[in-house]
Write an enzyme that holds these catalytic residues in place. Structure first.
Site, PDB file in Angstrom:
ATOM      1  N   LYS A  17       0.870  -1.170   0.000  1.00  0.00           N
ATOM      2  CA  LYS A  17       0.000   0.000   0.000  1.00  0.00           C
ATOM      3  C   LYS A  17       0.906   1.219   0.000  1.00  0.00           C
ATOM      4  O   LYS A  17       1.428   1.627   1.031  1.00  0.00           O
ATOM      5  CB  LYS A  17      -0.917   0.061   1.219  1.00  0.00           C
ATOM      6  CG  LYS A  17      -1.978   1.183   1.067  1.00  0.00           C
ATOM      7  CD  LYS A  17      -2.438   1.781   2.385  1.00  0.00           C
ATOM      8  CE  LYS A  17      -1.537   2.901   2.850  1.00  0.00           C
ATOM      9  NZ  LYS A  17      -1.608   4.129   1.994  1.00  0.00           N
TER      10      LYS A  17
ATOM     11  N   GLY B 225      -4.972   3.137  -1.280  1.00  0.00           N
ATOM     12  CA  GLY B 225      -6.035   3.459  -0.343  1.00  0.00           C
ATOM     13  C   GLY B 225      -5.534   4.277   0.825  1.00  0.00           C
ATOM     14  O   GLY B 225      -4.346   4.584   0.937  1.00  0.00           O
TER      15      GLY B 225
ATOM     16  N   GLY C  90      -4.641   5.144   4.767  1.00  0.00           N
ATOM     17  CA  GLY C  90      -4.022   4.408   5.854  1.00  0.00           C
ATOM     18  C   GLY C  90      -5.012   3.808   6.835  1.00  0.00           C
ATOM     19  O   GLY C  90      -4.916   2.620   7.175  1.00  0.00           O
ATOM     20  N   PRO C  91      -5.984   4.603   7.318  1.00  0.00           N
ATOM     21  CA  PRO C  91      -6.954   4.060   8.276  1.00  0.00           C
ATOM     22  C   PRO C  91      -7.866   2.991   7.698  1.00  0.00           C
ATOM     23  O   PRO C  91      -8.585   2.326   8.451  1.00  0.00           O
ATOM     24  CB  PRO C  91      -7.761   5.301   8.687  1.00  0.00           C
ATOM     25  CG  PRO C  91      -6.876   6.462   8.394  1.00  0.00           C
ATOM     26  CD  PRO C  91      -6.125   6.069   7.167  1.00  0.00           C
TER      27      PRO C  91
ATOM     28  N   GLY D 214      -4.470   0.453   5.062  1.00  0.00           N
ATOM     29  CA  GLY D 214      -3.346   0.189   5.958  1.00  0.00           C
ATOM     30  C   GLY D 214      -3.778  -0.587   7.190  1.00  0.00           C
ATOM     31  O   GLY D 214      -3.118  -1.547   7.604  1.00  0.00           O
TER      32      GLY D 214
ATOM     33  N   GLU E  96       9.960   1.890  10.603  1.00  0.00           N
ATOM     34  CA  GLU E  96      10.922   3.010  10.532  1.00  0.00           C
ATOM     35  C   GLU E  96      10.084   4.267  10.639  1.00  0.00           C
ATOM     36  O   GLU E  96       9.313   4.586   9.741  1.00  0.00           O
ATOM     37  CB  GLU E  96      11.719   2.938   9.234  1.00  0.00           C
ATOM     38  CG  GLU E  96      12.899   3.885   9.212  1.00  0.00           C
ATOM     39  CD  GLU E  96      12.602   5.170   8.460  1.00  0.00           C
ATOM     40  OE1 GLU E  96      12.373   6.194   9.147  1.00  0.00           O
ATOM     41  OE2 GLU E  96      12.586   5.138   7.223  1.00  0.00           O
TER      42      GLU E  96
ATOM     43  N   CYS F 266      13.192  11.690   7.208  1.00  0.00           N
ATOM     44  CA  CYS F 266      13.074  11.330   8.622  1.00  0.00           C
ATOM     45  C   CYS F 266      14.405  11.385   9.355  1.00  0.00           C
ATOM     46  O   CYS F 266      14.439  11.543  10.576  1.00  0.00           O
ATOM     47  CB  CYS F 266      12.456   9.942   8.754  1.00  0.00           C
ATOM     48  SG  CYS F 266      13.247   8.714   7.700  1.00  0.00           S
TER      49      CYS F 266
ATOM     50  N   GLU G   4       9.053  16.694  15.229  1.00  0.00           N
ATOM     51  CA  GLU G   4       9.550  16.545  13.868  1.00  0.00           C
ATOM     52  C   GLU G   4       8.755  17.475  12.955  1.00  0.00           C
ATOM     53  O   GLU G   4       7.554  17.278  12.743  1.00  0.00           O
ATOM     54  CB  GLU G   4       9.403  15.093  13.408  1.00  0.00           C
ATOM     55  CG  GLU G   4      10.001  14.831  12.045  1.00  0.00           C
ATOM     56  CD  GLU G   4       9.905  13.363  11.648  1.00  0.00           C
ATOM     57  OE1 GLU G   4      10.809  12.884  10.949  1.00  0.00           O
ATOM     58  OE2 GLU G   4       8.913  12.710  12.021  1.00  0.00           O
TER      59      GLU G   4
END
Length: 478
Positions: free
Chosen positions: A170, A201, A203-204, A207, A245, A279, A379
């Protein structure tokens, strides 16, 4: 793009289970450049079923078959590299130079590295009368981000294929077009049906369905720490392997014996690279208190050399942030830094002059920052650097480790042995000493809330292997 509104399942491009689409926006122009299909549970179920059915056969392929497969993928990837670069640039805003020189080559780098590792990797080891066997973990779910999309897809797919796993990807719905091309490359390379599947799609939805699916043996996620927590929660009831990660707020310690001008400037450019959307960006620069003003001047001058502009523009150093959501977040945090009393050495809120359209951000440097300020803790994921003062080496290490994260660290030192000593004390999965270049052979991953497990190289391959001990495999010596 022919397969824009389809999913790749069981070796074919198929229609989604529902008629739901999402626009893909070019962040440089704010214009829609396409629309992708958005999946649901039924699409995930179909993809996982295909991967499950394909596992028995693919897991039994030999080293030579997998080497040949990876070589064909590399050939196809190289043939479409220009198309991949243009696509990445248009959907996530990377300057064409960065897309051509780093974004696309990073994906190839993982496949080339995995080919070398696979050539002599020991899948079986004798231990007395026992045999230790490293075998594929099973069906894997990959959830990948938009900031280095091909890098993050390839660093999962390459070792998974090398290990003999099957998978469902995904990709980020923010920058999904490159993944569709990637799927076409794998199809043309002859990846067996069901071994690699792709469902776009949210994430909620997709995922969450993947991470909770009872027939998925492992989920590998790259993204924010907040989202990673949800992935881990969803995966927990089925006790599947979880590799993550996640976020970072990496410290960049400039020791007092370093080449100050070079080290500080290098740190600024590293933060601004990819519009600060990395990141592992060295976003907290630690300098001696006595040299804070000097460091601020050098950093401001370096930031002034960063050219913000359209991705296709000649001389552009950084493009826009990826989306309006990301742009707004960066702006809020820049404003927060000003409210907290950090000294604004350069940059600030708003778009750069002359760029009224697109999600462009001014390269920003804050000096005289306390490590307790929000801009030093959160971040930001934009071209924003904070300068924090320290007293001595011990104080620098203390501040560097005073964070929820532990993905990366950076040290610049004139005395290499001193730099090595400081690097050993930083609690992060990777430490860069004196501007060392990236190395696809070494593991990448973090301590603390930066995740668990490792990607890249030999350690990345081992993440996709289970270890089985067969006792009594060999006869006892007489």
């Amino acid at each position: 793009m022919e397969n824009l509104r389809k999913f790749y399942i069981d070796g074919a491009w198929v229609e989604p289970s529902v008629d739901d689409t999402l626009d893909v926006v070019n962040p440089a122009t704010e214009e829609v450049i396409g629309a992708i299909a958005m999946g649901e549970q039924a699409d995930v179920d179909a993809a996982v079923a295909a991967a499950t059915d394909a596992f028995d056969a693919f897991s039994q392929t030999d080293r030579e078959e997998r080497v040949a497969l990876l070589e064909r993928i590399c050939e196809g990837y190289a043939a479409r590299s220009a198309e991949l670069a243009a696509t990445v640039s248009s959907e996530m805003g990377a300057p064409m130079a960065l897309a051509v020189q780093a974004q696309v080559p990073s994906g190839m780098g993982h496949f080339r590295t995995m080919l070398k590792i696979l050539a002599d990797f020991e899948f079986e080891t004798d231990l007395g009368t026992s045999l230790l066997v490293r075998e594929p973990v099973g069906v894997c779910a990959f959830i990948t981000p938009w900031n280095w999309p091909l890098n993050q897809i390839a660093c999962k797919v390459a070792p998974a294929l090398a290990a003999g796993c099957t998978m469902v990807l995904k990709p980020s719905e923010v920058a999904p077009l490159n993944a569709l091309i990637f799927a076409e490359i794998l199809h043309e390379a002859g990846v067996p049906p069901g071994v690699f599947n792709l469902v776009n799609g949210a994430g909620p939805v997709v995922g969450a369905a993947l991470s909770a699916h009872p027939d998925v043996d492992m989920v590998s996620f790259t993204g924010s720490t907040r989202a990673g927590v949800e992935v881990a929660r969803n995966a927990a009831p089925t006790v599947k392997r979880v590799a993550q990660e996640l976020g970072g707020k990496s410290a960049n310690i400039i020791l007092d014996d370093a080449d100050f001008g070079r080290a500080v400037s290098r740190g600024v450019f590293a933060v601004c690279n990819n519009t600060g959307q990395s990141c592992n960006a060295p976003t907290r620069m630690l300098v001696p208190h006595s040299r804070m003003n000097e460091a601020a001047e050098i950093a401001a001058a370096a930031a002034g050399k960063v050219v913000v502009g359209e991705p296709g523009g000649e001389g552009t150093t950084i493009g826009p942030a990826v989306s309006d959501v990301q742009f707004d977040r960066i702006q809020r945090l820049i404003e927060r830094g000003i409210e907290e009393g950090a000294h604004l050495a350069t940059g600030g809120p708003g778009r750069p002059e002359g760029l009224e359209r697109g999600y462009y951000v001014r390269p920003t440097v804050f000096s005289h920052v306390s490590n307790e300020m929000v801009v030093a803790r959160e971040e930001i994921f934009g071209p924003v650097l904070v300068l924090i003062g320290y007293e001595d080496d011990d104080d620098a290490v203390r501040i560097a480790n005073d964070t929820l994260y532990g993905l990366a660290g950076y040290v610049s030192a004139g005395d290499r042995e001193r730099g090595r000593s400081v690097a050993r004390r930083i609690r992060s999965g990777q430490v860069n000493l004196n501007g060392a270049r990236p190395d696809f052979r070494v593991p990448f991953g973090g301590y603390k809330q930066s995740g668990n497990g490792r990607e890249w190289g030999r350690h990345g391959l081992e993440e996709f292997l289970e270890l089985k001990a067969i006792l009594g495999y060999h006869e006892e010596a007489k």
